[in-house]
Write a protein that holds these residues in place. Structure first.
Motif, PDB file in Angstrom:
ATOM      1  N   GLN A   1       9.564  19.843  -1.335  1.00 39.81           N
ATOM      2  CA  GLN A   1       9.163  19.685  -2.727  1.00 39.81           C
ATOM      3  C   GLN A   1       8.766  18.238  -2.982  1.00 39.81           C
ATOM      4  N   GLY A   2       7.766  18.043  -3.835  1.00 37.99           N
ATOM      5  CA  GLY A   2       7.249  16.718  -4.115  1.00 37.99           C
ATOM      6  C   GLY A   2       5.924  16.458  -3.432  1.00 37.99           C
ATOM      7  N   TYR A   3       5.570  17.299  -2.460  1.00 36.20           N
ATOM      8  CA  TYR A   3       4.272  17.187  -1.802  1.00 36.20           C
ATOM      9  C   TYR A   3       3.202  17.844  -2.671  1.00 36.20           C
ATOM     10  N   ASP A   4       2.102  17.150  -2.894  1.00 33.82           N
ATOM     11  CA  ASP A   4       0.978  17.741  -3.621  1.00 33.82           C
ATOM     12  C   ASP A   4       0.447  18.966  -2.882  1.00 33.82           C
ATOM     13  N   LEU A   5       0.494  18.903  -1.561  1.00 26.26           N
ATOM     14  CA  LEU A   5      -0.015  19.996  -0.735  1.00 26.26           C
ATOM     15  C   LEU A   5       0.800  21.273  -0.948  1.00 26.26           C
ATOM     16  N   ARG A   6       2.092  21.126  -1.083  1.00 28.52           N
ATOM     17  CA  ARG A   6       2.947  22.296  -1.335  1.00 28.52           C
ATOM     18  C   ARG A   6       2.567  22.945  -2.656  1.00 28.52           C
ATOM     19  N   GLU A   7       2.403  22.113  -3.705  1.00 30.65           N
ATOM     20  CA  GLU A   7       2.054  22.658  -5.018  1.00 30.65           C
ATOM     21  C   GLU A   7       0.695  23.345  -4.994  1.00 30.65           C
ATOM     22  N   ALA A   8      -0.275  22.757  -4.286  1.00 31.33           N
ATOM     23  CA  ALA A   8      -1.604  23.366  -4.207  1.00 31.33           C
ATOM     24  C   ALA A   8      -1.559  24.703  -3.478  1.00 31.33           C
TER      25      ALA A   8
ATOM     26  N   VAL B   1       0.841  -1.193   0.000  1.00 34.56           N
ATOM     27  CA  VAL B   1       0.000   0.000   0.000  1.00 34.56           C
ATOM     28  C   VAL B   1       0.879   1.247   0.000  1.00 34.56           C
ATOM     29  N   GLY B   2       0.503   2.217  -0.810  1.00 33.67           N
ATOM     30  CA  GLY B   2       1.158   3.507  -0.796  1.00 33.67           C
ATOM     31  C   GLY B   2       0.170   4.593  -0.413  1.00 33.67           C
ATOM     32  N   ALA B   3       0.664   5.670   0.181  1.00 29.83           N
ATOM     33  CA  ALA B   3      -0.204   6.789   0.548  1.00 29.83           C
ATOM     34  C   ALA B   3       0.641   8.030   0.777  1.00 29.83           C
TER      35      ALA B   3
ATOM     36  N   GLY C   1      10.251  22.916   3.612  1.00 30.91           N
ATOM     37  CA  GLY C   1      10.808  21.563   3.683  1.00 30.91           C
ATOM     38  C   GLY C   1      10.244  20.792   4.857  1.00 30.91           C
ATOM     39  N   GLY C   2      10.608  19.524   4.900  1.00 29.94           N
ATOM     40  CA  GLY C   2      10.144  18.680   5.984  1.00 29.94           C
ATOM     41  C   GLY C   2       8.957  17.832   5.580  1.00 29.94           C
ATOM     42  N   GLU C   3       8.668  16.850   6.401  1.00 23.88           N
ATOM     43  CA  GLU C   3       7.534  15.967   6.188  1.00 23.88           C
ATOM     44  C   GLU C   3       6.299  16.543   6.886  1.00 23.88           C
TER      45      GLU C   3
ATOM     46  N   LEU D   1       3.902  -0.863   3.653  1.00 27.16           N
ATOM     47  CA  LEU D   1       3.462   0.524   3.486  1.00 27.16           C
ATOM     48  C   LEU D   1       4.590   1.379   2.934  1.00 27.16           C
ATOM     49  N   VAL D   2       4.264   2.175   1.915  1.00 28.86           N
ATOM     50  CA  VAL D   2       5.194   3.157   1.362  1.00 28.86           C
ATOM     51  C   VAL D   2       4.553   4.531   1.489  1.00 28.86           C
ATOM     52  N   GLU D   3       5.254   5.467   2.109  1.00 27.37           N
ATOM     53  CA  GLU D   3       4.759   6.824   2.311  1.00 27.37           C
ATOM     54  C   GLU D   3       5.546   7.768   1.405  1.00 27.37           C
ATOM     55  N   SER D   4       4.846   8.469   0.517  1.00 27.12           N
ATOM     56  CA  SER D   4       5.540   9.356  -0.419  1.00 27.12           C
ATOM     57  C   SER D   4       4.517  10.299  -1.046  1.00 27.12           C
ATOM     58  N   GLY D   5       4.988  11.170  -1.944  1.00 22.49           N
ATOM     59  CA  GLY D   5       4.103  12.042  -2.685  1.00 22.49           C
ATOM     60  C   GLY D   5       3.359  11.273  -3.762  1.00 22.49           C
ATOM     61  N   SER D   6       2.315  11.889  -4.311  1.00 18.68           N
ATOM     62  CA  SER D   6       1.484  11.193  -5.295  1.00 18.68           C
ATOM     63  C   SER D   6       2.272  10.802  -6.538  1.00 18.68           C
ATOM     64  N   GLN D   7       3.128  11.687  -7.043  1.00 20.18           N
ATOM     65  CA  GLN D   7       3.852  11.378  -8.273  1.00 20.18           C
ATOM     66  C   GLN D   7       4.784  10.182  -8.110  1.00 20.18           C
ATOM     67  N   PRO D   8       5.604  10.115  -7.042  1.00 15.06           N
ATOM     68  CA  PRO D   8       6.401   8.895  -6.850  1.00 15.06           C
ATOM     69  C   PRO D   8       5.539   7.646  -6.662  1.00 15.06           C
ATOM     70  N   LEU D   9       4.405   7.783  -5.990  1.00 18.42           N
ATOM     71  CA  LEU D   9       3.528   6.631  -5.797  1.00 18.42           C
ATOM     72  C   LEU D   9       2.961   6.145  -7.121  1.00 18.42           C
TER      73      LEU D   9
END
Length: 324
Positions: free
Chosen positions: A200-207, A96-98, A225-227, A125-133
């Motif tokens: 960078q890489g977070y969908d939330l940052r881009e939005a 699962v990714g999210a 930066g940061g998670e 479980l893999v935790e990452s941004g939408s594009q890498p997922l």
């Protein structure tokens, strides 16, 4: 051409070393090299340039074959898993990714419920941004993932099932005065405050940055930066404010929610490879997710403005794939 040869090729491509690739696979280096040569002879072109000073480098033919090899290996593993489930050799596996905010907001509880119902199914479980997922799904490295669906959609190789629509709101520390006495604020008002944004890489940052650009204002960054956990802790500590999905406010009494006007929303979808039939374990995970969301939305479990977009299909036979 054999799956073993493809696995040797992918290992070399990943680590850029014949020695390390052989060690990771538990084979002798001459065996790996010989099998890779046989694969190249079968295909009629070299896949690896062995003369590079920096180690093995993929040739144009190797670059073309690599994604296909990854998919073939992933498909073979899916076939083994599906057959093993049917004949009862093991309980199966769900990879699962999210995105980090979804891991915080809903997935942790879903995985707990799933494990209680199916203790013999292995969860990864893999935790990452939408594009890498999305890339991991296409390569066959994940079975399903909760991703943010942008307006243009995502990779056509994937099947997506929208499950949630949630509002993005401003998080501020309850220890400070509310950023707005109205309980709402515009992006222009938000731009006057120090902002904490994830890496960078977070969908939330881009939005968030797009909302600023659309409003014609420039953000004043406190920390970049940061998670997601770090962003929320920084806000709680009073470092600045952040734009976050409403789900993350659950269980965080030190955060105050202020809605943005006009509102910002995002759609969360459960995505999987379109060309693969879901295994029994993957279907069970999907059903557990939908049932959990339905129960949560029927009570007072959702903080803020969160809407469930997909309900469990009670009319479908147990284990059947519902119409999507």
């Amino acid at each position: 051409m054999t799956l073993q040869q493809l696995a040797y090729f992918v290992a070399v491509a990943d680590v850029r070393s014949f020695t390390r690739a052989a060690e990771s696979l538990g084979v002798a280096q001459p065996t790996l090299s010989r099998q890779l040569r046989a694969l190249e002879d079968e295909l009629g072109a070299p896949l690896v340039d062995r003369g590079s000073r920096d180690g093995p480098v993929l040739t144009p033919a190797g670059e073309a074959v690599l994604p296909l090899a990854r998919r073939m290996l992933a498909d073979s593993e899916s076939a083994r898993t599906a057959v093993a489930e049917i004949v009862g050799l093991r309980g199966g596996r769900v990879r699962v990714g999210a995105t980090p905010s979804l891991c915080i907001g809903v997935l942790a509880d879903v995985l707990r419920v799933f494990h209680e119902k199916y203790p013999d199914v292995r969860l990864e479980l893999v935790e990452s941004g939408s594009q890498p997922l999305v890339r991991s799904l296409v390569r066959g490295e994940l079975d399903v993932a909760l991703v943010i669906v942008p307006p243009p959609g995502i990779d056509p190789a994937l099947h997506t099932m929208p499950v949630l629509r949630e509002r993005l709101s401003v998080a501020s520390p309850t220890s400070d005065r509310a950023p707005s006495s109205r309980g709402s604020m515009t992006v222009l008002e938000l731009s006057r405050r120090s902002l904490v944004v994830p890496r960078q890489g977070y969908d939330l940052r881009e939005a968030t940055l797009k909302a600023y650009a659309d409003a014609g204002v420039t953000p004043r960054f406190a920390v970049e930066g940061g998670e997601m956990d770090a962003v929320l802790r920084l806000v709680e500590a009073g470092t600045g404010v952040a734009v976050v999905p409403d789900l993350v406010f659950a269980g965080r009494p030190r955060l105050r929610r202020t809605v943005l006007t006009p509102p910002l929303y995002r759609t969360v979808a459960l995505a999987r490879r379109a060309d693969l039939t879901p295994t029994h374990a993957v279907r069970a995970f999907r059903d557990t997710l939908l049932s959990f969301l339905a129960v949560l939305s029927a009570g007072d479990g959702f903080p803020g403005d969160v809407q469930v977009l997909r309900r469990p299909d009670s009319s479908a036979p147990r284990g059947a794939e519902p119409v999507e």
